[in-house]
Design an enzyme around this catalytic site. Structure first.
Site, short mmCIF file in Angstrom:
data_model
loop_
_atom_site.label_atom_id
_atom_site.label_comp_id
_atom_site.label_asym_id
_atom_site.label_seq_id
_atom_site.Cartn_x
_atom_site.Cartn_y
_atom_site.Cartn_z
N CYS A 18 0.76 -1.21 0.14
CA CYS A 18 -0.09 0.00 -0.17
C CYS A 18 0.94 1.24 -0.03
O CYS A 18 1.80 1.47 0.66
CB CYS A 18 -0.83 -0.03 1.34
SG CYS A 18 -2.01 1.53 1.27
N CYS A 71 0.87 4.34 7.05
CA CYS A 71 -0.08 4.43 8.34
C CYS A 71 1.07 3.55 9.34
O CYS A 71 1.26 2.23 8.91
CB CYS A 71 -1.24 3.59 8.40
SG CYS A 71 -2.47 4.15 6.86
N CYS A 97 0.48 -0.23 10.24
CA CYS A 97 0.07 -1.36 9.23
C CYS A 97 1.01 -2.06 8.73
O CYS A 97 1.93 -1.58 7.92
CB CYS A 97 -0.94 -0.39 8.15
SG CYS A 97 -1.71 -1.72 6.89
N CYS A 111 -16.97 -8.39 5.33
CA CYS A 111 -16.32 -7.30 4.94
C CYS A 111 -14.98 -7.58 4.19
O CYS A 111 -14.18 -8.31 4.62
CB CYS A 111 -15.91 -6.74 6.19
SG CYS A 111 -17.07 -6.46 7.59
N CYS A 152 -19.91 -5.39 3.08
CA CYS A 152 -19.05 -4.29 3.57
C CYS A 152 -17.86 -4.38 3.00
O CYS A 152 -17.39 -5.26 2.82
CB CYS A 152 -18.92 -4.46 5.33
SG CYS A 152 -17.78 -2.88 5.73
N CYS A 206 -19.31 2.64 8.28
CA CYS A 206 -18.69 1.82 9.45
C CYS A 206 -17.17 2.52 9.67
O CYS A 206 -16.53 2.79 8.64
CB CYS A 206 -18.30 0.35 8.94
SG CYS A 206 -17.14 -0.47 10.10
N ARG A 252 -18.06 -2.26 17.65
CA ARG A 252 -17.59 -3.43 17.29
C ARG A 252 -16.37 -3.55 18.19
O ARG A 252 -15.39 -2.68 17.80
CB ARG A 252 -17.38 -3.94 15.94
CG ARG A 252 -16.72 -5.16 15.64
CD ARG A 252 -16.40 -5.38 14.16
NE ARG A 252 -17.97 -5.31 13.52
CZ ARG A 252 -18.21 -4.48 12.21
NH1 ARG A 252 -16.94 -3.91 11.73
NH2 ARG A 252 -19.18 -4.41 11.75
N1 SAM Z 1 -6.59 0.53 2.82
C1 SAM Z 1 -8.01 0.87 3.50
C2 SAM Z 1 -7.96 2.01 4.47
O1 SAM Z 1 -6.80 2.10 5.05
O2 SAM Z 1 -8.93 2.54 4.66
C3 SAM Z 1 -8.54 -0.29 3.86
C4 SAM Z 1 -7.87 -1.41 4.77
S1 SAM Z 1 -6.94 -0.73 6.29
C5 SAM Z 1 -6.17 -2.41 6.74
C6 SAM Z 1 -8.48 -0.85 7.43
C7 SAM Z 1 -8.11 -0.59 9.07
O3 SAM Z 1 -7.60 -1.47 9.63
C8 SAM Z 1 -7.40 0.72 9.28
O4 SAM Z 1 -7.96 1.85 8.96
C9 SAM Z 1 -7.03 0.64 10.62
O5 SAM Z 1 -8.00 1.07 11.46
C10 SAM Z 1 -7.24 -0.94 10.78
N2 SAM Z 1 -5.94 -1.62 11.13
C11 SAM Z 1 -5.07 -1.84 10.25
N3 SAM Z 1 -3.53 -2.35 10.79
C12 SAM Z 1 -3.98 -2.48 11.99
C13 SAM Z 1 -3.46 -3.06 13.31
N4 SAM Z 1 -2.11 -3.61 13.22
N5 SAM Z 1 -4.05 -2.96 14.41
C14 SAM Z 1 -5.47 -2.45 14.55
N6 SAM Z 1 -6.03 -2.31 13.56
C15 SAM Z 1 -5.44 -2.00 12.28
FE1 SF4 Z 2 -2.65 1.27 3.33
FE2 SF4 Z 2 -2.64 -0.23 5.68
FE3 SF4 Z 2 -3.11 2.62 5.56
FE4 SF4 Z 2 -4.93 0.93 4.81
S1 SF4 Z 2 -4.26 1.06 6.90
S2 SF4 Z 2 -4.36 2.93 4.00
S3 SF4 Z 2 -3.90 -0.71 3.70
S4 SF4 Z 2 -1.17 1.25 4.98
#
Ligand code: SAM
Ligand code: SF4
Ligand code: DTB
Length: 330
Positions: free
Chosen positions: A65, A69, A72, A109, A140, A200, A272
């Protein structure tokens, strides 16, 4: 009854549901039993307190990606053990959705590690929505930022919910993500809402933020008009190789308080208890359900990390006398 010195500040929700950060922090600092009692009362007024909604997750496009973040494992900015995978074939998704339904989930989802949905992928994800919806599941998706016409197309395909988390407070957001800002998140949520999709949206706690930041996140969500229909509260799942990998775990009672405050602020939302359940005791989870959590991610995997095993969940739900919400009639 809660202690009288706190009761005045929180005796009723503002008529037009505009919660201040101060009022939210007052809720947070109530004596634990007063807060839980209040949240549980609100919960019972709006929900069957013994029913849980089950959502099953599937990663339909994994890793690589463009966003950064810090929590992530799917960000291309960090070196993790994750294997990058392209968009999953439709049959594979349909099969996973069927298995989720058979195991008792009512919502499926689908998550993609994208910064934004690209027009070239819209027909493929719309087809995924159609196939999953046809199984009689709620649908979702979480695909990153959306354009208005993309949201409309997903709605027309049968998408029920769009997941797009605000993750934390506006102030803390730049500490966690530098490749987009809070306003970008709110803008996509507005577009999804304008298309008639249910929202959501929630966030992650335990990223090193303060309680004030947790209150700020809930303030943003609660003051949406209306608040998101589903609010996922994730505990950080530390992923090796990400900047937050060594963040000390949050005290579980702070999670319970966060759920309770969210329940008081957003009485009508599904709340949730999301990522991070694997690290929680049964007792901590039971307190979260008492405090107003009425939904979980159900299935052995989240997107790329382990979830509490479904067989352990079934035992836990049985021991607590919790029933599960059926899939909507097709
Ligand atoms: N890329 C898209 C986005 O960021 O909106 C969708 C997928 S992203 C993985 C969805 C959500 O997963 C993130 O907004 C975050 O809140 C949650 N998430 C991701 N990694 C996480 C982690 N290590 N621990 C807890 N929540 C996590
Ligand atoms: Fe990309 Fe992970 Fe951030 Fe979603 S949470 S935008 S998958 S880096
Ligand atoms: C949400 O709030 N949590 C889910 C879902 N929405 C997309 C994702 C949790 C991801 C946890 C880390 C992983 O498995 O990659």
């Amino acid at each position: 009854m809660e202690s009288t010195q706190h009761a005045a500040a929180i005796s009723s929700a503002p008529a037009e549901a505009s919660w201040s950060r101060e009022a939210i922090l007052e809720l947070y600092t109530l004596p634990f039993s007063d807060l839980l009692s209040r949240a549980h009362d609100v919960h019972r007024q709006h929900w069957d307190a013994n029913t849980l909604q089950l959502s099953t997750l599937m990663s339909i496009k994994t890793g690589g990606c463009a966003e950064d973040c810090k929590y992530c494992g799917q960000s291309a900015s960090y070196t993790t053990k994750l294997q990058v995978e392209k968009l999953s074939p439709v049959e594979e998704v349909e099969q996973a959705a069927r298995a989720a339904k058979n195991a008792g989930a009512s919502r499926f989802c689908m998550g993609a590690a994208w910064r934004e949905l690209k027009d070239r992928d819209v027909p493929k994800v719309a087809e995924l929505v159609r196939r999953v919806k046809a199984l009689g599941l709620e649908t979702c998706m979480t695909l990153g930022m959306l354009k208005q016409e993309q949201a409309d197309t997903l709605r027309d395909a049968g998408l029920d919910y769009y997941n797009h988390n605000i993750d934390t407070s506006e102030e803390y957001y730049p500490e966690v993500i530098s490749t987009r800002n809070y306003a970008d998140r709110l803008d996509t949520l507005d577009k999804a809402r304008d298309s008639g999709l249910k929202l959501c949206s929630g966030g992650i706690i335990g990223m090193g933020e303060s309680r004030g930041d947790r209150a700020g996140m809930l303030e943003t969500l609660a003051n949406m008009a209306p608040p998101p229909e589903s609010v996922p509260i994730n505990m950080l799942v530390p992923v090796a190789g990400t900047p937050l990998a060594d963040t000390p775990p949050l005290e579980p009672l702070e999670l319970v308080r966060t759920i309770a405050v969210a329940r008081v602020l957003m009485p009508q939302s599904h709340l949730r208890l999301s990522a991070g359940r694997e690290a929680l005791s049964d007792e901590a989870q039971a307190l979260c359900f008492f405090a107003g959590a009425n939904s979980v991610f159900y299935g052995d995997r989240l997107l790329t990390t382990d979830n509490q095993e479904a067989s352990d969940d079934r035992k836990l739900f049985a021991s607590l006398g919790l029933h599960t919400e059926p899939a909507p009639a097709s």
